[in-house]
Design a protein around this motif. Structure first.
Motif, PDB file in Angstrom:
ATOM      1  N   UNK A 134       0.570  -0.796   3.388  1.00 16.93           N
ATOM      2  CA  UNK A 134       0.055   0.235   4.293  1.00 16.93           C
ATOM      3  C   UNK A 134      -1.073  -0.281   5.180  1.00 16.93           C
ATOM      4  N   UNK A 135      -1.528  -1.528   4.926  1.00 16.95           N
ATOM      5  CA  UNK A 135      -2.541  -2.122   5.782  1.00 16.95           C
ATOM      6  C   UNK A 135      -3.926  -2.262   5.198  1.00 16.95           C
ATOM      7  N   UNK A 136      -4.088  -1.996   3.902  1.00 20.71           N
ATOM      8  CA  UNK A 136      -5.404  -2.165   3.281  1.00 20.71           C
ATOM      9  C   UNK A 136      -5.877  -3.602   3.435  1.00 20.71           C
ATOM     10  N   UNK A 137      -7.172  -3.773   3.641  1.00 22.26           N
ATOM     11  CA  UNK A 137      -7.743  -5.099   3.887  1.00 22.26           C
ATOM     12  C   UNK A 137      -8.128  -5.821   2.605  1.00 22.26           C
ATOM     13  N   UNK A 138      -8.262  -5.082   1.515  1.00 23.96           N
ATOM     14  CA  UNK A 138      -8.594  -5.647   0.209  1.00 23.96           C
ATOM     15  C   UNK A 138      -8.306  -4.578  -0.829  1.00 23.96           C
ATOM     16  N   UNK A 139      -8.194  -4.998  -2.087  1.00 23.69           N
ATOM     17  CA  UNK A 139      -7.989  -4.034  -3.168  1.00 23.69           C
ATOM     18  C   UNK A 139      -9.032  -4.281  -4.250  1.00 23.69           C
ATOM     19  N   UNK A 140      -9.331  -3.199  -4.992  1.00 23.62           N
ATOM     20  CA  UNK A 140     -10.255  -3.297  -6.119  1.00 23.62           C
ATOM     21  C   UNK A 140      -9.691  -2.512  -7.289  1.00 23.62           C
ATOM     22  N   UNK A 141      -9.946  -2.994  -8.486  1.00 20.93           N
ATOM     23  CA  UNK A 141      -9.384  -2.384  -9.696  1.00 20.93           C
ATOM     24  C   UNK A 141     -10.201  -1.184 -10.172  1.00 20.93           C
ATOM     25  N   UNK A 152      -6.436   4.830  -3.436  1.00 20.90           N
ATOM     26  CA  UNK A 152      -5.064   4.469  -3.059  1.00 20.90           C
ATOM     27  C   UNK A 152      -4.141   4.441  -4.265  1.00 20.90           C
ATOM     28  N   UNK A 153      -4.317   5.397  -5.166  1.00 20.86           N
ATOM     29  CA  UNK A 153      -3.427   5.513  -6.314  1.00 20.86           C
ATOM     30  C   UNK A 153      -2.229   6.380  -5.943  1.00 20.86           C
ATOM     31  N   UNK A 154      -1.183   6.269  -6.750  1.00 16.97           N
ATOM     32  CA  UNK A 154       0.049   7.011  -6.483  1.00 16.97           C
ATOM     33  C   UNK A 154      -0.180   8.508  -6.481  1.00 16.97           C
ATOM     34  N   UNK A 155      -1.146   8.974  -7.268  1.00 19.43           N
ATOM     35  CA  UNK A 155      -1.383  10.420  -7.365  1.00 19.43           C
ATOM     36  C   UNK A 155      -1.827  11.031  -6.042  1.00 19.43           C
ATOM     37  N   UNK A 156      -2.310  10.190  -5.105  1.00 13.85           N
ATOM     38  CA  UNK A 156      -2.796  10.702  -3.825  1.00 13.85           C
ATOM     39  C   UNK A 156      -1.753  10.649  -2.712  1.00 13.85           C
ATOM     40  N   UNK A 157      -0.569  10.182  -3.020  1.00 14.25           N
ATOM     41  CA  UNK A 157       0.446  10.049  -1.973  1.00 14.25           C
ATOM     42  C   UNK A 157       0.942  11.390  -1.456  1.00 14.25           C
ATOM     43  N   UNK A 158       0.829  12.437  -2.279  1.00 12.81           N
ATOM     44  CA  UNK A 158       1.281  13.763  -1.858  1.00 12.81           C
ATOM     45  C   UNK A 158       0.124  14.657  -1.405  1.00 12.81           C
ATOM     46  N   UNK A 159      -1.054  14.074  -1.243  1.00 15.35           N
ATOM     47  CA  UNK A 159      -2.216  14.847  -0.800  1.00 15.35           C
ATOM     48  C   UNK A 159      -2.038  15.266   0.658  1.00 15.35           C
ATOM     49  N   UNK A 160      -2.770  16.303   1.108  1.00 14.36           N
ATOM     50  CA  UNK A 160      -2.676  16.729   2.503  1.00 14.36           C
ATOM     51  C   UNK A 160      -2.946  15.600   3.495  1.00 14.36           C
ATOM     52  N   UNK A 161      -3.849  14.690   3.122  1.00  5.69           N
ATOM     53  CA  UNK A 161      -4.117  13.508   3.939  1.00  5.69           C
ATOM     54  C   UNK A 161      -3.898  12.269   3.070  1.00  5.69           C
ATOM     55  N   UNK A 162      -2.661  11.836   2.916  1.00  3.75           N
ATOM     56  CA  UNK A 162      -2.389  10.675   2.052  1.00  3.75           C
ATOM     57  C   UNK A 162      -3.029   9.414   2.619  1.00  3.75           C
ATOM     58  N   UNK A 163      -3.346   8.516   1.730  1.00  3.60           N
ATOM     59  CA  UNK A 163      -4.055   7.303   2.154  1.00  3.60           C
ATOM     60  C   UNK A 163      -3.217   6.421   3.068  1.00  3.60           C
ATOM     61  N   UNK A 164      -1.906   6.585   3.031  1.00  3.06           N
ATOM     62  CA  UNK A 164      -1.060   5.837   3.961  1.00  3.06           C
ATOM     63  C   UNK A 164      -1.355   6.210   5.411  1.00  3.06           C
ATOM     64  N   UNK A 165      -1.890   7.413   5.624  1.00  2.00           N
ATOM     65  CA  UNK A 165      -2.311   7.836   6.958  1.00  2.00           C
ATOM     66  C   UNK A 165      -3.773   7.510   7.211  1.00  2.00           C
ATOM     67  N   UNK A 166      -4.585   7.533   6.151  1.00  2.00           N
ATOM     68  CA  UNK A 166      -6.026   7.289   6.306  1.00  2.00           C
ATOM     69  C   UNK A 166      -6.329   5.833   6.642  1.00  2.00           C
ATOM     70  N   UNK A 167      -5.558   4.906   6.100  1.00  2.00           N
ATOM     71  CA  UNK A 167      -5.829   3.487   6.358  1.00  2.00           C
ATOM     72  C   UNK A 167      -5.760   3.165   7.855  1.00  2.00           C
ATOM     73  N   UNK A 193     -13.157   9.265  -1.503  1.00  2.23           N
ATOM     74  CA  UNK A 193     -12.970   9.352  -0.052  1.00  2.23           C
ATOM     75  C   UNK A 193     -11.559   9.852   0.270  1.00  2.23           C
ATOM     76  N   UNK A 194     -11.269  11.117  -0.047  1.00  2.60           N
ATOM     77  CA  UNK A 194      -9.885  11.598  -0.007  1.00  2.60           C
ATOM     78  C   UNK A 194      -9.372  12.049   1.352  1.00  2.60           C
ATOM     79  N   UNK A 195     -10.242  12.095   2.376  1.00  2.00           N
ATOM     80  CA  UNK A 195      -9.777  12.573   3.676  1.00  2.00           C
ATOM     81  C   UNK A 195     -10.537  11.857   4.794  1.00  2.00           C
TER      82      UNK A 195
END
Length: 242
Positions: free
Chosen positions: A151-158, A109-124, A88-90
Motif C-alpha cells: 500500500x506504500x508504507x515507508x517502514x514497518x514496526x512491530x 496497519x493491522x488487518x482489523x482496520x481494513x474495514x474502518x471508515x478510513x482504512x489505512x490503505x487510503x490513509x497512506x 492514528x485511525x483517520x
C-alpha cells in the motif's frame, strides 16, 4: 523535514539507522501523565543519546519538537466502544500530528482496520500527497507488513504484536516475526514492543532491524519497579542471621 519524495522519506529512516528511539508516553491515570513530566523525560532520553522520539498527542509532539530536530514519530490514540485502542485511525488525526511537528506518521496497519471508515490503505497515499510525510506502519504480523508495504508504507514496526486478537497477551519480542519481516520486506523494519534489556536491542540491530523503539523499559518507573519486585518475590530469600 521530508518534502514528499521517496528519496527524502528514505533519508529520514536512514538517519534513524542503528539508533534507539524512545517512546515517551504515559497512559491516562498514570502518575507520569503530565506534559511537564513527559517533556522532562524526553529531555533526559535525548541527553542519554536517543536518536529520535515517539510521541502521542499534539501537545506532547509540539513540546518535544521544541526540544530537538531529531526525528519524531507522531501518533494519536483513540479507543472504540469495546475498549480497543487504535493508532492514528483517520486523516484528521494524521494531519493533527503533522501540524504539531511530527516528521513521521505512524498508522495502525493491522488487518482489523481494513474495514474502518478510513482504512489505512487510503490513509497512506493521502499522508504522502497531502501531508508530505512518510508513514510508519504499526503491524502485528507478516501479513500486515506485506499488505502495508504494497500500500506504500515507508517502514514497518512491530508495535502491535501482542495487542491484536491473534497476538493478545504476548509481552516479549517475537524474534521469528522480526526475522520474517527482514527476509520478506524491502522497506526499513523497526522492532518496537516488549524490549526490556539492552541486549535485546542489540540483537535486533544485529539481525538487521533499522532501529529499535523502546518505551516502558526506559520511561516508566512503575513498570521497571514491578519487574524487579516480581523477580524477587519468586526467589526464596532467607533472612540474614546478622
Amino acid at each position: 523535514m521530508p518534502k514528499g519524495s521517496n528519496s527524502s522519506f528514505n533519508s529520514l529512516f536512514h538517519l534513524l539507522r542503528g539508533r534507539i528511539i524512545v517512546s515517551c508516553q504515559a497512559a491516562e491515570g498514570d502518575p507520569l501523565d503530565d506534559l511537564d513530566t513527559l517533556t522532562r523525560i524526553a529531555t533526559s532520553v535525548l541527553r542519554g543519546g536517543a536518536g529520535g522520539l515517539r510521541a502521542e498527542g499534539t501537545t506532547r509532539i509540539a513540546a518535544f519538537r521544541a526540544l530537538t530536530q531529531l526525528p519524531i514519530i507522531g501518533i494519536i490514540k483513540t479507543c472504540d466502544a469495546n475498549g480497543d485502542v487504535y493508532i492514528t485511525p483517520d486523516f484528521r488525526s494524521a494531519k493533527a500530528v503533522v501540524d504539531a511537528g511530527a516528521d513521521i506518521v505512524a498508522l495502525d496497519c493491522t488487518a482489523r482496520r481494513l474495514t474502518a471508515p478510513e482504512p489505512w490503505t487510503e490513509l497512506i497515499p493521502r499522508t504522502h500527497t497531502e501531508l508530505r510525510r512518510p508513514v510508519l506502519a504499526d503491524i502485528a504480523s507478516l501479513e500486515d507488513a506485506l499488505a502495508a508495504e504494497r500500500a506504500g508504507a515507508d517502514a514497518v514496526a512491530t508495535t502491535l504484536y501482542g495487542y491484536t486478537t491473534e497476538t493478545a497477551g504476548i509481552r516479549s519480542p517475537s524474534w521469528p516475526l522480526l526475522q520474517s519481516l527482514l527476509a520478506h520486506l524491502t522497506v526499513p523494519v523497526l522492532l518496537e514492543g516488549h524490549i526490556t534489556h539492552p541486549t535485546e536491542a542489540l540483537q535486533a540491530l544485529d539481525m538487521g532491524a533499522t532501529a529499535v523503539v523502546i518505551g516502558s523499559a526506559i520511561t516508566r518507573p512503575e513498570t521497571i519497579t514491578n519487574r524487579f519486585v516480581q523477580v524477587t518475590r519468586q526467589t526464596d530469600i532467607q533472612p540474614s542471621s546478622k
